[in-house]
Design a protein around this motif. Sequence first.
Motif, PDB file in Angstrom:
ATOM      1  N   GLU A  35       0.834  -1.208   0.000  1.00  0.00           N
ATOM      2  CA  GLU A  35       0.000   0.000   0.000  1.00  0.00           C
ATOM      3  C   GLU A  35       0.866   1.254   0.000  1.00  0.00           C
ATOM      4  OE1 GLU A  35      -3.664   2.014   2.589  1.00  0.00           O
ATOM      5  OE2 GLU A  35      -2.874   0.034   3.124  1.00  0.00           O
ATOM      6  N   LEU A  39       1.286  -0.256  -4.802  1.00  0.00           N
ATOM      7  CA  LEU A  39       1.250  -1.445  -5.635  1.00  0.00           C
ATOM      8  C   LEU A  39      -0.037  -2.235  -5.418  1.00  0.00           C
ATOM      9  CD1 LEU A  39       4.932  -2.656  -5.059  1.00  0.00           C
ATOM     10  CD2 LEU A  39       4.039  -1.288  -6.960  1.00  0.00           C
ATOM     11  N   THR A  40      -0.601  -2.755  -6.499  1.00  0.00           N
ATOM     12  CA  THR A  40      -1.796  -3.581  -6.425  1.00  0.00           C
ATOM     13  C   THR A  40      -1.396  -5.008  -6.073  1.00  0.00           C
ATOM     14  OG1 THR A  40      -2.878  -2.243  -8.127  1.00  0.00           O
ATOM     15  CG2 THR A  40      -3.809  -4.434  -7.687  1.00  0.00           C
ATOM     16  N   PRO A  41      -1.881  -5.544  -4.937  1.00  0.00           N
ATOM     17  CA  PRO A  41      -1.490  -6.908  -4.546  1.00  0.00           C
ATOM     18  C   PRO A  41      -1.775  -7.919  -5.648  1.00  0.00           C
ATOM     19  CG  PRO A  41      -2.640  -5.814  -2.751  1.00  0.00           C
ATOM     20  CD  PRO A  41      -2.783  -4.922  -3.952  1.00  0.00           C
ATOM     21  N   SER A  43      -0.410  -8.164  -8.568  1.00  0.00           N
ATOM     22  CA  SER A  43      -0.294  -7.667  -9.942  1.00  0.00           C
ATOM     23  C   SER A  43       1.128  -7.771 -10.468  1.00  0.00           C
ATOM     24  CB  SER A  43      -0.740  -6.209 -10.017  1.00  0.00           C
ATOM     25  OG  SER A  43       0.195  -5.369  -9.342  1.00  0.00           O
ATOM     26  N   GLN A  45       3.453  -5.176 -12.902  1.00  0.00           N
ATOM     27  CA  GLN A  45       3.487  -3.940 -13.662  1.00  0.00           C
ATOM     28  C   GLN A  45       4.900  -3.653 -14.147  1.00  0.00           C
ATOM     29  OE1 GLN A  45       2.275  -1.361 -10.175  1.00  0.00           O
ATOM     30  NE2 GLN A  45       3.879  -0.040 -11.010  1.00  0.00           N
ATOM     31  N   THR A 135       3.671  -9.906  -5.737  1.00  0.00           N
ATOM     32  CA  THR A 135       3.392  -8.676  -6.464  1.00  0.00           C
ATOM     33  C   THR A 135       4.680  -8.273  -7.179  1.00  0.00           C
ATOM     34  OG1 THR A 135       1.740  -8.007  -4.833  1.00  0.00           O
ATOM     35  CG2 THR A 135       2.639  -6.282  -6.256  1.00  0.00           C
ATOM     36  N   CYS A 137       7.141  -6.097  -9.956  1.00  0.00           N
ATOM     37  CA  CYS A 137       7.459  -4.890 -10.702  1.00  0.00           C
ATOM     38  C   CYS A 137       8.669  -5.211 -11.582  1.00  0.00           C
ATOM     39  CB  CYS A 137       7.778  -3.731  -9.764  1.00  0.00           C
ATOM     40  SG  CYS A 137       6.349  -3.155  -8.818  1.00  0.00           S
ATOM     41  N   PHE A 200      -3.201  -8.268 -16.520  1.00  0.00           N
ATOM     42  CA  PHE A 200      -2.890  -6.905 -16.929  1.00  0.00           C
ATOM     43  C   PHE A 200      -2.355  -6.892 -18.365  1.00  0.00           C
ATOM     44  CE2 PHE A 200      -3.153  -6.702 -12.420  1.00  0.00           C
ATOM     45  CZ  PHE A 200      -3.627  -5.429 -12.128  1.00  0.00           C
TER      46      PHE A 200
END
Length: 340
Positions: A35, A39-41, A43, A45, A135, A137, A200
Amino acid sequence: MGRAMTQNASARFDLCAVGNAIVDVLAPCEPAFLETQGLTPGSMQLVDEVQSAALYDAMAAGVEASGGSAGNTVAGVGSFGGRAAYLGKVADDVLGEVFAHDIRAAGVHFDTSALIGGAGTGRCLINVTPDGQRTMCTFLGAANQLTVDDIDTGLIGDSAIVYLEGYLFDPAPARAAFEKAAAAAHAAGRKVAITLSDSFVVGRWRAELLDFITASADIVLANDAELTALFETDDFDAACDRLAAVVDTAAVTRGAEGSVILRGAERVAVPAYPVAKVVDTTGAGDQYAAGFLLGLARGLPLEAAGRLGSLAASEVIAHWGPRPMTELKALAETNGLALG
């Protein structure tokens, strides 16, 4: 699609994967950290080099391991004792050397030329919450510099199945490489498989993915979220029917509920193997793909191929990291699963 496939015995490799060559950095975190970082749990990106560096500095101490979705899959095929090859781009740097060493040590053929003078080797920063959810990135770096020139058509023609990583749909040159790889595979009478990789990715490239799947894919791997996103419906069964109408074979994973394999009107439910404790779900889908696709390449029935996938997924979620720590070939033998 019903394309004929030459005898697999004539194939030098069971599987040739085309993917993002990435080094994974895995670290534990609490939900509050996600949070704080916005960041979206659960996901994945894409981030640039500056964002990647900032997140890396904020993360807890972790472990580095060669990864990338398709790279993890071919490492799993190697662990099963299968014959695998890999096409992916790394830079001429330390992380690139680490990736190349690791994938070759897994018994995978890898000789894609390294990128010189450009972006560094790609890396994926993975924060894992206590429930095992990851999650991600990703800074793609050299990984998204894969082009048609890197596609070895002879290598692909020598592989029973060519496996394409959906994450590579982001850069346009890589999509052109996909088209070349698929054409080379079909010209040699081989099968083309693709994984949807992430909901996504599906959201960004739904129309293009559907076009590619319909025109060029024989086998699709997805999880339930990716599948329903592809067809923009909450009706899982309806989405399965629509996918089965455009590809020969598909496998849809559903976490603890196992997987469903589709072929025409046939539906095969495969249960998940029990795991004492889920430590890290990173690589679960990748290892499922390893077992499932190796099973198909060896001519196993759908249920047996799905069970190999489920077994590999159960091994990888019981420890940190996206690649097997126990030899999957021995695990398969212990569980009465013959590779053929």
